[in-house]
Design an enzyme around this catalytic site. Structure first.
Site, mmCIF file in Angstrom:
data_model
loop_
_atom_site.group_PDB
_atom_site.id
_atom_site.type_symbol
_atom_site.label_atom_id
_atom_site.label_comp_id
_atom_site.label_asym_id
_atom_site.label_seq_id
_atom_site.Cartn_x
_atom_site.Cartn_y
_atom_site.Cartn_z
ATOM 1 N N HIS A 1 54.077 30.095 -41.605
ATOM 2 C CA HIS A 1 54.072 30.712 -40.280
ATOM 3 C C HIS A 1 55.015 29.924 -39.377
ATOM 4 O O HIS A 1 54.836 28.723 -39.163
ATOM 5 C CB HIS A 1 52.649 30.686 -39.728
ATOM 6 C CG HIS A 1 52.408 31.602 -38.583
ATOM 7 N ND1 HIS A 1 53.105 31.509 -37.391
ATOM 8 C CD2 HIS A 1 51.548 32.647 -38.432
ATOM 9 C CE1 HIS A 1 52.668 32.437 -36.557
ATOM 10 N NE2 HIS A 1 51.726 33.146 -37.169
ATOM 11 N N HIS A 2 56.005 30.622 -38.810
ATOM 12 C CA HIS A 2 57.064 29.944 -38.068
ATOM 13 C C HIS A 2 56.579 29.370 -36.732
ATOM 14 O O HIS A 2 57.218 28.467 -36.161
ATOM 15 C CB HIS A 2 58.226 30.906 -37.820
ATOM 16 C CG HIS A 2 59.558 30.234 -37.761
ATOM 17 N ND1 HIS A 2 59.715 28.923 -37.378
ATOM 18 C CD2 HIS A 2 60.805 30.694 -38.024
ATOM 19 C CE1 HIS A 2 60.997 28.601 -37.417
ATOM 20 N NE2 HIS A 2 61.682 29.648 -37.803
ATOM 21 N N ALA A 3 55.460 29.846 -36.210
ATOM 22 C CA ALA A 3 54.934 29.266 -34.985
ATOM 23 C C ALA A 3 54.403 27.855 -35.216
ATOM 24 O O ALA A 3 54.292 27.064 -34.277
ATOM 25 C CB ALA A 3 53.819 30.147 -34.416
#
Length: 214
Positions: free
Chosen positions: A185-187
């Protein structure tokens, strides 16, 4: 488990930017050398899959961002995350999940992994445990030296569990290589953290005797 609070304004914006996307996961595939690791496994008569799962999980746990999860738009950090990897089943040609508690000793992990795998081969499971997200979803694709891979997952709501996959070994310049793919997850996980993970994996694979308890 503890709550993670972003004090830096830009880090807060980074989290919000990617967390509101319909598909916030990103994936990187690279080749890692396994020459010395395979020699070590053969010399010590270790099971290949369990050894790979253990080392790949160990590397993932060493990067705290890989242990972060999103719950109700807040971030929590698990002290340790556990591998949930695919295993074959006895009565069908599709896989079952096999979730094993991560342990700091390879031999202890192998014993537990073999016990759980035997149960899952006979009584397959595709269900996640309710209220748990302290996993690494892991899978082997031993038939293909892939250059990329895309995982099935829900877009709404999306989860924040990293996916780790590895493929068929191949020879390159007198070295044995293995494709390794990581989706996260890029967050929570940025390119720098991905780089830290791949560097740690390669270090473990190049010096297994140094890091494994034998």
């Amino acid at each position: 488990m503890k709550k993670v609070v972003f004090d830096d304004p830009h880090r807060k914006k980074h989290f919000a930017f990617f967390n509101h996307m319909n598909h916030p996961h990103f994936s990187i595939t690279a080749q890692v050398e396994v020459t010395l690791l395979l020699d070590f496994i053969r010399t010590n008569q270790l099971p290949l899959t369990y050894s790979l799962v253990y080392l790949l999980s160990d590397a993932a746990n060493s990067v705290k961002e890989f242990r972060w999860r999103i719950r109700n738009n807040e971030v929590v950090e698990h002290e340790v995350a556990h591998p949930s990897f695919t295993v074959p089943t006895e009565n069908t040609d599709v896989f079952s999940f096999c979730t094993v508690d991560f342990r700091n000793n390879l031999q202890d992990f192998i014993v537990e992994a073999h016990k759980v795998k035997t149960e899952m081969m006979k009584s397959p499971s595709m269900e996640d445990e309710p209220e748990r997200d302290d996993f690494f979803f892991m899978s082997a694709i031993p038939w293909i030296s892939f250059t990329s891979i895309q995982h099935a997952m829900h877009f709404h709501p999306h989860d924040s569990v990293p996916r780790i996959s590895w493929g068929k070994f191949f020879e390159q310049e007198n070295k044995t290589m293995m494709p390794l793919s990581v989706q996260a997850h890029h967050a929570l996980v940025d390119g720098r953290h991905m780089g830290m993970y791949f560097e740690k994996v390669q270090e473990l694979f190049l010096y297994p005797k140094k890091y494994l308890d034998f």
